[in-house]
Design a protein around this motif. Sequence first.
Motif, PDB file in Angstrom:
ATOM      1  N   GLY A 257     -96.105   6.537  -6.799  1.00  0.00           N
ATOM      2  CA  GLY A 257     -96.550   7.717  -6.048  1.00  0.00           C
ATOM      3  C   GLY A 257     -96.558   7.521  -4.543  1.00  0.00           C
TER       4      GLY A 257
ATOM      5  N   GLN B  16     -96.680  11.105  -0.825  1.00  0.00           N
ATOM      6  CA  GLN B  16     -97.421  12.158  -1.493  1.00  0.00           C
ATOM      7  C   GLN B  16     -97.671  13.378  -0.621  1.00  0.00           C
TER       8      GLN B  16
ATOM      9  N   ASP C  99     -97.314  14.369  -6.846  1.00  0.00           N
ATOM     10  CA  ASP C  99     -97.507  14.466  -8.293  1.00  0.00           C
ATOM     11  C   ASP C  99     -99.005  14.373  -8.587  1.00  0.00           C
TER      12      ASP C  99
ATOM     13  N   ARG D 228    -100.542  14.756 -11.316  1.00  0.00           N
ATOM     14  CA  ARG D 228    -100.859  14.066 -12.569  1.00  0.00           C
ATOM     15  C   ARG D 228    -101.125  12.575 -12.336  1.00  0.00           C
TER      16      ARG D 228
END
Length: 639
Positions: free
Chosen positions: A517, A520, A527, A529
């Motif tokens: 990740g 960001q 993401d 999630r």
Amino acid sequence: MQKPARYIGCEGGARVASWSPGKVSWLLTYPDAYEVGLPNQGLQILGEILNERPDAVAERTYAPWPDLEALMRRDGVPLFSVDGHRPAGEFDVLAFNLSAELVYTNVLNCIDLAGLEVRAERRRDSDPLVLAGGHCTFNPEPLADFVDAFVIGDGEEAVGEITAVLRDWKAGGKTPGSREGVLRELATVPGVYVPSLYEAAYDGPRLVGVTPRHPGVPERVEKRTIADLGAWPYPKHQLVPLTEVVHDRLNVEVFRGCTRGCRFCQAGMITRPVRERPAEQVRRMVSDGLAATGYDEVALTSLSTADYSGIQDVVGGVINDPTCSGQVAVSLPSLRVDAFTVGIASEIQKVRRTGLTFAPEGGTWRMRQVINKLIREEDLYGAVESAFSQGWQRVKLYFLIGLPTETDEDVLGIGELARNCVQVGRGAANQGKGGRVTVTASVGGFVPKPQTPFQWFGQETVPGLTHKVNLLRDATRRDKGVTLRWHDPRASLAEGLASRGDRRVGAVIEEVWRRGGTFQEWSEHFDLRLWEDAMAGAGLSLDWYVHRDRDEDEVLPWDHISAGLHRDFLWQDWQDALAAAGVPDCRWTPCYDCGACTGYGLEHVVASAVPPGGGSQGTGVDLSSGHVVPVRLLERARG
């Protein structure tokens, strides 16, 4: 690989640093893409200051884009500087600029690419120290496990004092066990926070304190503030990139700090007091900068440039300066509508009209009282009329949603303001024989920030923000001339977690990074999630960290970091917000003792004793009403 020009250096203004064994070497790192990081003034200012010292040398780097990162990992190439292409591991310091929370995973990625352990406790004595500065350090706890030391506040003076400490450490050979000693010494430098020297204690989910582990380590770290911005006329050699970047123009900081008191604005709170650069110095920096760079556009930067005392004279002086060939365009990237006058608009348009963005922030007067952005509808319409009458055809308006006490009526007020601005613009453009006018309303979800009156506020949920975006989208769907744009509410959720998280959130950031990740803050890479799964894996609740109101007596993760603001002042301002009671701009009215000046023995430094033109906040205009709208809306043709 896309855009290799990101990594070659050789920009205009770049200078080859002179290395020698006795110098402390800094790798100044912006943990985002090159095109975002290169214009960053903080990195350029500190680079010049360090390279002017006889005992220091500084180079730059930026977060490699994923395509290059994949190649680097495949071929075993470490993070490197763009100036001399030296491996990061050869530097004494890896120093990050933290200007946004969603870059935190990039920070870990850069540390890892440098060949270092991401957790500070596992690094060797010979490894570079990992430092960080910037606005996000006013809550450093989410990165406490990964950063050796944070610099809180202005860095111009602090980097020299840190260099002196590291110079002696380096001269001693960085012997086994000396890393702990140098960190203890850094903790005595004012404004430096060494998280490993502090213990965080919890009672169930609640933090009960962050306290020093050793005698002599300060219980509370006070921010650094340079009293005289005029003593630091940097950057003197602004970089001119070889490839496209954001804000590709000469940038001159005209003042630091803000006293308007907008309750949502962390930058305005933590950078007090106001320190204006002398007008003559501004003109000289513009003239010298244009001559050195070849730019034909200059941005006069600050948190609210139109508040600079004597701004109209400065803008006129720059545009009419014969040494600037009379061809320089001036942009004021941060404008308050109540300080933007037709005089400023007239001066700016003499050469070339730059983009205009105003930030009313709230859709109704009640909402703007809550957030203490005390501009009235007539202020906005007056600014828009000034702009369109001078030939502008497009204006951007920026708003926040999810603010404390916000109702659907407040949200719908955003659409009404935008709609009315189009009507005002059409009338002004017709008189000036202008063309089609458009207004873009950009809407972002509010994220409560540390060290502000809203630090106790429970952030709006994703469904709540989505409802408000949909409400506004439906309300403006048929408004010709109005364009609505909005920020992804899911990204606001992750930003809220990183913004007000405590030391336990570090494990979440690490897990998001380990699962890929990075970047960001870029919508194509974000993401949610990853964040939700990492929180669940750590046994932590997103709702508890992000969406709940805090109590007055609750220990906050940043209570041991001081921006100079009294906690009781912030709490009272929070109560005033809930009562929709505004406070005036303290720059022109008696001090209400927030602590930023009195605590540090400082005061506002202004170039002129005359308040800016226009204005309703502390400039003599009645603050009790905001509903007088001096515009006539045109009848819409039927059929």
